[in-house]
Design an enzyme around this catalytic site. Structure first.
Site, PDB file in Angstrom:
ATOM      1  CE1 TYR A  35       1.080  -0.460   4.383  1.00 41.36           C
ATOM      2  CE2 TYR A  35       0.038   1.688   4.468  1.00 41.36           C
ATOM      3  CZ  TYR A  35       0.850   0.728   5.039  1.00 41.36           C
ATOM      4  OH  TYR A  35       1.427   0.968   6.259  1.00 41.36           O
ATOM      5  NE  ARG A  66       6.881   4.134   0.464  1.00 37.61           N
ATOM      6  CZ  ARG A  66       6.574   4.907   1.499  1.00 37.61           C
ATOM      7  NH1 ARG A  66       7.507   5.227   2.383  1.00 37.61           N
ATOM      8  NH2 ARG A  66       5.343   5.347   1.670  1.00 37.61           N
ATOM      9  NE  ARG A  95      -6.331 -19.362   3.291  1.00 38.97           N
ATOM     10  CZ  ARG A  95      -5.337 -20.027   3.876  1.00 38.97           C
ATOM     11  NH1 ARG A  95      -5.068 -21.260   3.524  1.00 38.97           N
ATOM     12  NH2 ARG A  95      -4.611 -19.432   4.828  1.00 38.97           N
ATOM     13  CG  HIS A 138       0.258 -20.903   2.123  1.00 38.12           C
ATOM     14  ND1 HIS A 138      -0.881 -21.624   2.368  1.00 38.12           N
ATOM     15  CD2 HIS A 138       0.588 -20.334   3.305  1.00 38.12           C
ATOM     16  CE1 HIS A 138      -1.221 -21.516   3.637  1.00 38.12           C
ATOM     17  NE2 HIS A 138      -0.358 -20.730   4.229  1.00 38.12           N
ATOM     18  CE  LYS A 176       3.077   3.073   3.208  1.00 39.08           C
ATOM     19  NZ  LYS A 176       3.214   3.126   4.663  1.00 39.08           N
ATOM     20  CD  GLU A 223       9.976   1.531  10.275  1.00 40.16           C
ATOM     21  OE1 GLU A 223       9.820   2.510   9.539  1.00 40.16           O
ATOM     22  OE2 GLU A 223       9.917   0.351   9.872  1.00 40.16           O
ATOM     23  CG  LEU A 251       8.368   2.434   4.620  1.00 40.18           C
ATOM     24  CD1 LEU A 251       8.197   1.243   3.687  1.00 40.18           C
ATOM     25  CD2 LEU A 251       7.009   3.021   4.961  1.00 40.18           C
TER      26      LEU A 251
HETATM   27  N1  PLP Z   1       7.519   3.595   8.872  1.00 42.00           N
HETATM   28  C1  PLP Z   1       6.379   2.898   8.902  1.00 42.00           C
HETATM   29  C2  PLP Z   1       6.376   1.540   9.553  1.00 42.00           C
HETATM   30  C3  PLP Z   1       5.206   3.426   8.338  1.00 42.00           C
HETATM   31  O1  PLP Z   1       4.064   2.709   8.363  1.00 42.00           O
HETATM   32  C4  PLP Z   1       5.242   4.717   7.762  1.00 42.00           C
HETATM   33  C5  PLP Z   1       4.041   5.308   7.181  1.00 42.00           C
HETATM   34  O2  PLP Z   1       2.966   4.789   7.220  1.00 42.00           O
HETATM   35  C6  PLP Z   1       6.454   5.413   7.770  1.00 42.00           C
HETATM   36  C7  PLP Z   1       7.582   4.822   8.319  1.00 42.00           C
HETATM   37  C8  PLP Z   1       6.553   6.778   7.148  1.00 42.00           C
HETATM   38  O3  PLP Z   1       6.508   6.690   5.755  1.00 42.00           O
HETATM   39  P1  PLP Z   1       5.956   7.900   4.871  1.00 42.00           P
HETATM   40  O4  PLP Z   1       6.753   9.109   5.266  1.00 42.00           O
HETATM   41  O5  PLP Z   1       6.215   7.487   3.483  1.00 42.00           O
HETATM   42  O6  PLP Z   1       4.508   8.058   5.200  1.00 42.00           O
END
Ligand code: PLP
Length: 285
Positions: A33, A52, A100, A102, A149, A182, A207
Site C-alpha cells: 500500500y 516506492r 486459496r 499459499h 510497504k 522506527e 521503511l
Molecule cells: N515507517 C512505517 C512503519 C510506516 O508505516 C510509515 C508510514 O505509514 C512510515 C515509516 C513513514 O513513511 P511515509 O513518510 O512514506 O509516510
C-alpha cells in the site's frame, strides 16, 4: 456527501465497495500500500510514492496493476470525487483473487487495486503538533523486511494499541541491540544535546519514509547538522528533541518517551521549523 472508493476499475459508493473473499490481500495480507498526503486538493510527493510502490511490488513479485500514468489518474479522480482538500489518499495493490493456496496464483492473475481518500481535520492536526505526542518503546518483533510497504501490519497494530493503552500516540520499535528502528507508522528522529539531527539509515530494517526523504532535503536546506546512524532508547531519552515523520502527519514533535519528558517536555525548535518548512521541499501534483 457520500464517500467514493475505486475498486478494480470502478468507482463505487464507499459503503458498497467490496473485494472478493479469496482476494489474497484478505486471505494472506499478500499486498502492498501507499498513503499520500493531500493538501489543497493536490497530492504530495506522488512521484516518490509511486517509485516506492513500484519497488515494493517488485520485491514481492506482484505486477503493476496498470501504468503509472493511469494510476495517477485514478488517485486524482478519487481525491476529486471525495472532494478532499486536506487529507490522505490510500492505495492498495494485492496479488489478486485466486483459490486459496499459499504459493503464487497462475501467471496472469490480475492484481487487485483499491483507492480511497478522506479528509483530515487540519486544525486538529496543528493542535496535536503544537502539543506534541507521547511515544512508548517496545521490542521490534516484525519480519526482516519492513522496507517493503506490505499490508501485513499485525506487529504495527499491536504496537499502536499498546501505545494507545499507555496514553501515547506512537510506539517506537527497538531492535535486539537497543537501537530504535522506527515507529509503528512513522520514522523516528532525535536532536542530540549538541544539536545534531539523527535518524536511522535506510536498510531492510525500516521503511524508507517519503516524508523522511523530504525532511532530509529540508535539513540540508536549513544547514542543520545531520547524522544518519542508529540511536538507542537511552540516547533518545536524553535528547534535546525528538520527532516522527509520516505522510499523514508530516513532522510530529515527540515530547514524552515511556512517560519521561524529552528536553523541556515541549515541541522543540528544530521539529517545529521542519514542520513549518516541510511543504517547501515537497512536490505537488
Ligand atoms: N515507517 C512505517 C512503519 C510506516 O508505516 C510509515 C508510514 O505509514 C512510515 C515509516 C513513514 O513513511 P511515509 O513518510 O512514506 O509516510
Amino acid at each position: 456527501m457520500s464517500r467514493i472508493a475505486y475498486v478494480n476499475g470502478r468507482y463505487r459508493p464507499h459503503r458498497d465497495a467490496r473485494i472478493h473473499v479469496e482476494d489474497r490481500g484478505y486471505q494472506f495480507a499478500d499486498g502492498v500500500y501507499e498513503v499520500c498526503e493531500v493538501r489543497g486538493a493536490r497530492i504530495v510527493d506522488e512521484r516518490r510514492h509511486m517509485a516506492r510502490l513500484t519497488r515494493s511490488l517488485a520485491e514481492l513479485r506482484i505486477g503493476l496493476p496498470m501504468g503509472l500514468a493511469a494510476l495517477s489518474v485514478v488517485l486524482h479522480e478519487t481525491v476529486r470525487r471525495n472532494r478532499v482538500r486536506d487529507g490522505i489518499v490510500y492505495l492498495q495493490v494485492t496479488r489478486g483473487v485466486a483459490r486459496r493456496d499459499h504459493a503464487f496464483p497462475a501467471a496472469g492473475t490480475a492484481p487487485s487495486v483499491v483507492v480511497t481518500a478522506r479528509a483530515l481535520d487540519a486544525a486538529k492536526a496543528e493542535k496535536v503538533a503544537a502539543d506534541g505526542i507521547a511515544v512508548v518503546t517496545l521490542s521490534d518483533n516484525r519480519w526482516a523486511r519492513p522496507d517493503i510497504k506490505s499490508v501485513s501490519l499485525l506487529p504495527n497494530i499491536l504496537a499502536k494499541q499498546a501505545a494507545r493503552d499507555a496514553g501515547a500516540r506512537e510506539a517506537w520499535f527497538i531492535d535486539a541491540n537497543g537501537f530504535v528502528t522506527e515507529g509503528a507508522s512513522s520514522n523516528a528522529w532525535i536532536v542530540t544535546p549538541e544539536g545534531e539531527v539523527v535518524t536511522r539509515p535506510v536498510d531492510n530494517s525500516i521503511l524508507n519514509g517519503i516524508s523522511r526523504t523530504v525532511v532530509l532535503d529540508a535539513i540540508a536546506a536549513q544547514g542543520l547538522r545531520l547524522a544518519e546512524r542508529p540511536f538507542t532508547v537511552v540516547e533518545a531519552k536524553a535528547a534535546r528533541e525528538a520527532f516522527v515523520t509520516a505522510a499523514s502527519q508530516i513532522v510530529q514533535p515527540v515530547v514524552r518517551i515511556d512517560g519521561a519528558p524529552v528536553g523541556d517536555g515541549r515541541p522543540g525548535p528544530v521539529a517545529t521549523a521542519l514542520r513549518r518548512e516541510f511543504h517547501r521541499h515537497a512536490e505537488f501534483t
